[in-house]
Design a protein around this motif. Sequence first.
Motif, PDB file in Angstrom:
ATOM      1  N   PRO A  41      39.463  41.464  29.831  1.00 55.30           N
ATOM      2  CA  PRO A  41      40.161  42.749  29.853  1.00 55.30           C
ATOM      3  C   PRO A  41      39.168  43.883  30.095  1.00 55.30           C
ATOM      4  O   PRO A  41      37.958  43.733  29.865  1.00 55.30           O
ATOM      5  CB  PRO A  41      40.781  42.834  28.454  1.00 55.30           C
ATOM      6  N   PRO A  42      39.651  45.039  30.556  1.00 53.28           N
ATOM      7  CA  PRO A  42      38.742  46.169  30.793  1.00 53.28           C
ATOM      8  C   PRO A  42      37.905  46.479  29.558  1.00 53.28           C
ATOM      9  O   PRO A  42      38.412  46.542  28.437  1.00 53.28           O
ATOM     10  CB  PRO A  42      39.709  47.316  31.112  1.00 53.28           C
ATOM     11  N   GLY A  43      36.593  46.619  29.783  1.00 48.35           N
ATOM     12  CA  GLY A  43      35.687  46.933  28.698  1.00 48.35           C
ATOM     13  C   GLY A  43      35.239  45.744  27.874  1.00 48.35           C
ATOM     14  O   GLY A  43      34.501  45.912  26.900  1.00 48.35           O
ATOM     15  N   ALA A  44      35.677  44.535  28.255  1.00 51.56           N
ATOM     16  CA  ALA A  44      35.354  43.336  27.461  1.00 51.56           C
ATOM     17  C   ALA A  44      34.478  42.372  28.252  1.00 51.56           C
ATOM     18  O   ALA A  44      34.564  41.159  28.078  1.00 51.56           O
ATOM     19  CB  ALA A  44      36.637  42.639  27.017  1.00 51.56           C
TER      20      ALA A  44
ATOM     21  N   GLU B 125      39.067  41.238  39.627  1.00 54.51           N
ATOM     22  CA  GLU B 125      38.158  42.056  38.827  1.00 54.51           C
ATOM     23  C   GLU B 125      38.051  41.554  37.391  1.00 54.51           C
ATOM     24  O   GLU B 125      37.034  41.740  36.732  1.00 54.51           O
ATOM     25  CB  GLU B 125      38.617  43.516  38.839  1.00 54.51           C
ATOM     26  N   ARG B 126      39.107  40.897  36.911  1.00 50.82           N
ATOM     27  CA  ARG B 126      39.133  40.474  35.515  1.00 50.82           C
ATOM     28  C   ARG B 126      38.369  39.172  35.278  1.00 50.82           C
ATOM     29  O   ARG B 126      38.109  38.828  34.126  1.00 50.82           O
ATOM     30  CB  ARG B 126      40.576  40.349  35.033  1.00 50.82           C
ATOM     31  N   MET B 127      38.030  38.459  36.354  1.00 46.73           N
ATOM     32  CA  MET B 127      37.222  37.253  36.148  1.00 46.73           C
ATOM     33  C   MET B 127      35.793  37.408  36.661  1.00 46.73           C
ATOM     34  O   MET B 127      34.957  36.519  36.495  1.00 46.73           O
ATOM     35  CB  MET B 127      37.894  36.019  36.768  1.00 46.73           C
ATOM     36  N   LEU B 128      35.469  38.570  37.267  1.00 48.86           N
ATOM     37  CA  LEU B 128      34.137  38.768  37.820  1.00 48.86           C
ATOM     38  C   LEU B 128      33.009  38.669  36.792  1.00 48.86           C
ATOM     39  O   LEU B 128      31.922  38.181  37.124  1.00 48.86           O
ATOM     40  CB  LEU B 128      34.061  40.118  38.541  1.00 48.86           C
ATOM     41  N   PRO B 129      33.187  39.144  35.538  1.00 54.97           N
ATOM     42  CA  PRO B 129      32.073  38.988  34.592  1.00 54.97           C
ATOM     43  C   PRO B 129      31.627  37.546  34.417  1.00 54.97           C
ATOM     44  O   PRO B 129      30.425  37.272  34.292  1.00 54.97           O
ATOM     45  CB  PRO B 129      32.646  39.577  33.293  1.00 54.97           C
ATOM     46  N   MET B 130      32.571  36.611  34.427  1.00 54.13           N
ATOM     47  CA  MET B 130      32.191  35.204  34.286  1.00 54.13           C
ATOM     48  C   MET B 130      31.506  34.701  35.547  1.00 54.13           C
ATOM     49  O   MET B 130      30.501  33.973  35.473  1.00 54.13           O
ATOM     50  CB  MET B 130      33.417  34.362  33.965  1.00 54.13           C
ATOM     51  N   LEU B 131      32.016  35.088  36.708  1.00 53.29           N
ATOM     52  CA  LEU B 131      31.380  34.678  37.951  1.00 53.29           C
ATOM     53  C   LEU B 131      29.952  35.216  38.019  1.00 53.29           C
ATOM     54  O   LEU B 131      29.034  34.516  38.468  1.00 53.29           O
ATOM     55  CB  LEU B 131      32.185  35.163  39.151  1.00 53.29           C
ATOM     56  N   ARG B 132      29.750  36.442  37.576  1.00 48.95           N
ATOM     57  CA  ARG B 132      28.397  37.012  37.591  1.00 48.95           C
ATOM     58  C   ARG B 132      27.449  36.190  36.712  1.00 48.95           C
ATOM     59  O   ARG B 132      26.310  35.909  37.112  1.00 48.95           O
ATOM     60  CB  ARG B 132      28.440  38.462  37.120  1.00 48.95           C
TER      61      ARG B 132
END
Length: 292
Positions: free
Chosen positions: A43-46, A231-238
């Motif tokens: 989620p945004p900010g998480a 956009e909501r799964m990009l942190p994991m991909l990064r």
Amino acid sequence: MVPAMATSHAPPQQQVIDYFRRWESRWGYALLLGGTKHFGDYPPGAGRLPMATAVRLMADRLGEALALPRDALVLDAGCGEGPVALHLAARFGLRVEGVDLQPDSIRRATRRAARGPAPGRTRFQVMDYARLRFPDRHFDGVYTMESLVHAPDSDAALAQFRRVLKPGGRLALFEYSLARPERMTARQRRVFGVINREAAMPSLPGFVHGGFPARLRAAGFEDVEVADLSERMLPMLRRLALLGWAPYQLSRLLRQQQRLVNAMAAVEAYRYRGVWRYNAVTAVRPPAAAGR
């Protein structure tokens, strides 16, 4: 430059089995994701959430997309070791039939179910979801979690999903799509061609941006909706790209990047994140009154 790779001559289903049996797939999914084989929801900010928490949140999004009442019967098409099915059974009270090509995965899923929090609500068996052995109009819902890309013939799979759904039953597909080839650079086409082939994703090239509604309507579904969750799964991909960067660079030097296709996919997908999307697609089999 990405060199040409030798193409496997094994049947398409065997190519999928072989991909998931690779040491990189076995150990990577086990060590990083606990056997889960899908991306997480941030989620945004998480963006700093643990990956284990994020994958559960993505499974929650799938359960919400199905929007089915407790005790509804659902098909998990390409269940792997069963984490999504077990989560939906415990969190949403669904009854889930999971099918997968790999006997090893089915055995692990069955063991997990025996000691899980929702005994008796899940069942797992070896089966090709493009050749389902369930009767017509059997399920209240059907879903894929990043597994339809592995179908040799996604249209045949969609036809089976429609057949086994009850009138009014719901379909949820959490799947990738790609830009049309003419909108990619030559290098992007080569890179994603290698990834598609080596990760046994023959259907992905046909999943072009904006194409799911027409494909599902042609398969006999209605009320098709598509949400872009990229956009909501990009942190994991990064995170996966950072972990895979050094092994991938070494494999490139040795011209063996096909042996580390998951590292390659993470690095190149993050680099070219404007080329693909992560979609949550929902649709409905028309009610019987519609005459279909």
